[in-house]
Design an enzyme around this catalytic site. Structure first.
Site, short mmCIF file in Angstrom:
data_model
loop_
_atom_site.label_atom_id
_atom_site.label_comp_id
_atom_site.label_asym_id
_atom_site.label_seq_id
_atom_site.Cartn_x
_atom_site.Cartn_y
_atom_site.Cartn_z
CB ALA A 64 -0.85 -0.02 1.26
N GLY A 103 0.50 -5.19 0.52
CA GLY A 103 -0.63 -5.19 -0.41
C GLY A 103 -0.29 -5.86 -1.74
CD GLU A 106 -2.79 -7.86 2.24
OE1 GLU A 106 -2.49 -6.68 2.02
OE2 GLU A 106 -3.50 -8.22 3.20
CD GLU A 126 1.24 -6.10 5.27
OE1 GLU A 126 2.01 -7.05 5.53
OE2 GLU A 126 0.57 -6.01 4.23
N1 COA Z 1 4.69 3.21 0.13
C1 COA Z 1 5.22 4.41 -0.14
N2 COA Z 1 6.51 4.60 -0.45
C2 COA Z 1 7.29 3.53 -0.49
C3 COA Z 1 6.81 2.24 -0.20
C4 COA Z 1 5.44 2.10 0.12
N3 COA Z 1 4.91 0.91 0.38
N4 COA Z 1 7.84 1.36 -0.31
C5 COA Z 1 8.91 2.09 -0.66
N5 COA Z 1 8.59 3.39 -0.77
C6 COA Z 1 9.47 4.49 -1.19
C7 COA Z 1 10.61 4.73 -0.23
O1 COA Z 1 10.24 5.62 0.78
C8 COA Z 1 11.67 5.30 -1.13
O2 COA Z 1 11.37 6.66 -1.33
P1 COA Z 1 12.52 7.75 -1.57
O3 COA Z 1 13.18 7.35 -2.85
O4 COA Z 1 11.77 9.03 -1.64
O5 COA Z 1 13.42 7.65 -0.39
C9 COA Z 1 11.45 4.59 -2.43
O6 COA Z 1 10.10 4.09 -2.38
C10 COA Z 1 12.36 3.43 -2.69
O7 COA Z 1 12.33 2.56 -1.55
P2 COA Z 1 13.63 1.80 -1.04
O8 COA Z 1 13.23 1.02 0.15
O9 COA Z 1 14.73 2.75 -0.88
O10 COA Z 1 13.92 0.87 -2.30
P3 COA Z 1 14.51 -0.58 -2.38
O11 COA Z 1 14.59 -0.88 -3.82
O12 COA Z 1 15.72 -0.70 -1.51
O13 COA Z 1 13.41 -1.55 -1.72
C11 COA Z 1 11.19 -2.40 -1.28
C12 COA Z 1 12.14 -1.71 -2.29
C13 COA Z 1 9.82 -2.45 -1.87
C14 COA Z 1 11.73 -3.78 -0.97
C15 COA Z 1 11.20 -1.57 0.02
O14 COA Z 1 10.92 -0.23 -0.31
C16 COA Z 1 10.20 -1.99 1.06
O15 COA Z 1 10.46 -2.90 1.80
N6 COA Z 1 9.05 -1.27 1.12
C17 COA Z 1 8.06 -1.45 2.14
C18 COA Z 1 7.30 -2.70 2.01
C19 COA Z 1 6.22 -2.74 3.04
O16 COA Z 1 6.44 -2.70 4.23
N7 COA Z 1 4.99 -2.84 2.56
C20 COA Z 1 3.88 -2.96 3.41
C21 COA Z 1 3.14 -1.68 3.40
S1 COA Z 1 1.72 -1.81 4.42
#
Ligand code: COA
Length: 655
Positions: A64, A103, A106, A126
């Site tokens: 999400a 998400g 999911e 989450e």
């Molecule tokens: N929502 C909003 N922004 C998000 C996001 C999300 N779910 N996931 C990542 N971002 C943003 C980060 O803040 C970052 O922003 P920035 O460039 O302005 O700093 C950018 O996306 C890149 O994220 P980053 O973590 O640096 O990239 P990565 O390639 O190392 O890793 C993921 C990618 C998806 C593995 C990692 O971002 C992640 O684990 N995200 C969260 C997953 C999560 O917890 N999802 C559940 C949400 S309820």
């Protein structure tokens, strides 16, 4: 521009949907709207017989949109979008080009089939954000992979690799070659009835003993974060009362937790951690590429740093003053890798590879061709200065030369030496192979490129970089000093070490201030105070001084603030320590448990604010990162600055 968020291209009766919402294809409102509209369109389109859903970039869907969580939820909600996909008469195939998280996982679970690129993975992180899955994850995952494995993935926020997903029955296949052509070819082969949807899959209730055991285990691991236990409960409701009831319980809990202080704290850290790796001031500045790194000193710190560098793929030269200390240093490094094998962080072959990257040398001669050298020798200005004098003779002017000092002034260590643009302080925390914090202290002449290299190095080591100004104790140890002073003030107001330590444990710290000092030893701080006194500083005799003078140096001498039975680490209240402290205690009302924690956290936040005001930290979030990653501050409280700001806001009714 909404249309660009999901591109559709049809061929041969198969619709290919490609999500394109960089950087991580998060499922924000506009994406959900478009996906809902497309789902309805595709359902009605008789020319379409199957749908392949994939995404652009390295990530399938990162979840999400976390940035939306500070606002009320807006329809179409993700659970409804996923339910519509699941209810489709046509097969939907999720083609996972990369990580499907939260998400995203999911969404993939709502599709009828899943094909993984071999680098793809699926997870429900989450709980690490103080939430539970909010779009069916707690109901669909157990019905796909079984109850016990699903509980583990959800409550621990674990991610499954493509191979693990295949084994668990979650991946219908792993693409052998190119993902999209294989997914399209797979779609073309599908005929007949769709597989049984999750809601219809039966799930047997293993009984109360199973749930009791799981509850106890999960609460122990959660350290005060309420989310894992809440996720378990949503899973349990789904098992006991069925899919629909489980889904309702899940959504209700998700919305409640989304608005909680803990989730806000964890979101704050999520964004702060990412911002720390990409400081705005360094945008566009290329770090120096690092291949070979020297580490000077094979003690606890040096060996930990060497292990961290080698684990990140750097070639390491570990140097010591003679063969014996060198052998001891290399043994320490080896022991670190052995411990990593024991904890499942790498396997034997991985540990051997890491060790093969560490070469031991006597003297500094072998460091001449290193791109980076980190000095971790004894905390003594003259000793460190000699090391740097030799380094500048040996290394080229572009080699980055770093000191790992904690308390000395790094400017004085390198004063007057040539090419000062490449000097920097990189302050690791012990054990350096574990602790995530790296304080990076640029000196007056440090070039932006040197600073950018320090930040990039932290990223490569999986650490969180925080830029600190060059003030005594940098950020973390300065706050620690204030925290300890406040703990002593509480002691002098009549609270006991046990009461103070327990209050901080109850707040969520792994250890209270007095047990921590007993573990580390009281003598180092004592010697620093004595040195300051010798220089004429007026430091009144405190309780710590009285303990040390009585031979109570901490655990290592059998007692400090507490007594310890021989061979035991269990702190016992000490009548002797109490008698030594008693003459200093001022009579009056004794502080209570919550008052103790409030005062200690407020002291940390006040000192943090002062550090920001003096320009020694770049933002309050940096203070929070230091405390969470270097000093065991509980993540779900967000750090002292976040916690204090939240408290003030709730006291003033959110104004
Ligand atoms: N929502 C909003 N922004 C998000 C996001 C999300 N779910 N996931 C990542 N971002 C943003 C980060 O803040 C970052 O922003 P920035 O460039 O302005 O700093 C950018 O996306 C890149 O994220 P980053 O973590 O640096 O990239 P990565 O390639 O190392 O890793 C993921 C990618 C998806 C593995 C990692 O971002 C992640 O684990 N995200 C969260 C997953 C999560 O917890 N999802 C559940 C949400 S309820």
């Amino acid at each position: 521009m909404t249309n660009d968020l999901i591109r559709r291209s049809d061929s041969d009766g198969i619709a290919l949907l490609t999500l394109a919402n960089p950087p991580v294809n998060a499922l924000g409102l506009a994406v959900r709207q478009r996906l809902a509209a497309l789902t309805a369109q595709l359902e009605a389109d008789e020319s379409v017989r199957a749908v392949v859903l994939t995404a652009e970039g390295r990530v399938f869907v990162g979840g999400a949109d976390i940035a939306e969580f500070d606002r009320p939820p807006e329809a179409p909600h993700l659970p409804d979008v996923i339910a519509a996909i699941e209810a489709s008469r046509k097969p939907w195939i999720a083609a996972l080009n990369g990580a499907a998280l939260g998400g995203g996982a999911e969404l993939a679970l709502g599709c009828h089939y899943r094909i993984f690129a071999d680098t793809a993975r699926l997870g429900l992180p989450e709980t690490s954000l103080g939430l539970i899955p909010g779009a069916g994850g707690t109901q669909r995952l157990p019905r796909r992979i079984g109850l016990a494995p699903a509980i583990e993935v959800i409550t621990a926020g674990r991610t499954l690799s493509a191979a693990e997903a295949r084994e668990a029955g979650l991946a219908d296949r792993i693409a052998a070659g190119e993902l999209i052509p294989e997914a399209l070819a797979f779609a073309r082969t599908l005929k007949g009835a769709l597989p049984q949807p999750s809601p219809a899959a039966p799930l047997a209730d293993p009984g109360p003993a199973f749930w009791d055991e799981a509850r106890a285990r999960i609460a122990r691991a959660a350290r005060g974060n309420p989310a894992p236990a809440a996720a378990l409960e949503a899973i349990r409701v789904g098992v006991a009362e069925g899919f629909a009831a489980g889904l309702r319980a899940e959504r209700e809990t998700f919305l409640r937790l989304r608005a909680s202080d803990e989730a806000a704290a964890l979101r704050h850290l999520f964004f702060a951690e990412r911002a720390a790796l990409r400081p705005a001031a360094l945008r566009g500045i290329e770090p120096v590429p690092l291949t070979r790194a020297g580490v000077i000193g094979g003690g606890t710190m040096g060996s930990g740093i060497a292990a961290a560098l080698a684990a990140a793929g750097l070639e390491v030269r570990l140097t010591e003053t003679g063969p014996e200390p060198l052998a001891a240093g290399l043994e320490r490094v080896e022991a670190i890798f052995e411990a990593q094998v024991q904890r499942g962080l790498t396997d034997r072959a991985g540990a051997a590879e890491r060790m093969a990257r560490v070469a031991g040398t006597v003297g500094l001669g072998a460091l001449a061709d290193c791109d980076l050298v980190i000095e971790a020798v004894f905390e003594d200005l003259a000793v460190k200065r000699r090391v740097f004098e030799e380094l500048v003779r040996l290394c080229g002017p572009e080699a980055i030369l770093a000191t790992n000092t904690s308390y000395l002034d790094p400017e004085r260590i390198v004063e007057g030496l040539p090419h000062p643009h490449r000097f920097i302080a990189l302050h690791f925390f012990s054990p350096a192979q574990v602790m995530k914090l790296l304080e990076i202290v640029p000196l007056t002449a440090t070039a932006p490129r040197t600073l950018a290299t320090g930040v990039a190095l932290a990223g490569r080591l999986g650490k969180i970089p925080v830029q600190a100004g060059n003030g005594e104790g940098f950020i973390g140890n300065r706050i620690l000093k204030r925290y300890r002073a406040e703990a002593e003030a509480l002691l002098l107001a009549g609270a006991t070490p046990t009461e103070i330590d327990q209050a901080m444990r109850a707040f969520g710290l792994g250890m209270g201030p007095f047990e921590m000092q007993d573990m580390a030893g009281l003598d180092i701080a004592f010697r620093a105070r004595e040195a300051a006194r010798a220089l004429g500083q007026d430091l009144p005799e405190g309780p710590g001084d009285r303990l040390v003078r009585a031979g109570r140096l901490g655990r290592k001498s059998g007692g400090g603030w507490y007594d310890y039975a021989p061979g035991s680490r269990l702190p016992q209240p000490s009548p002797e320590a109490a008698a030594l402290i008693a003459p200093l205690v001022t009579p009056g009302p004794r502080p209570s448990g919550t008052e103790i924690a409030d005062r200690l956290i407020a002291a940390m936040a006040e000192e943090g604010q002062r550090i920001c005001d003096e320009g020694l930290a770049q933002s309050p979030s940096d203070i929070d990162l230091v405390e969470v990653h270097g000093y065991g501050f509980p993540r779900h409280k967000g750090g002292p600055m976040f916690h204090a700001a939240r408290k003030t806001r709730s006291r003033t009714g959110g104004a």
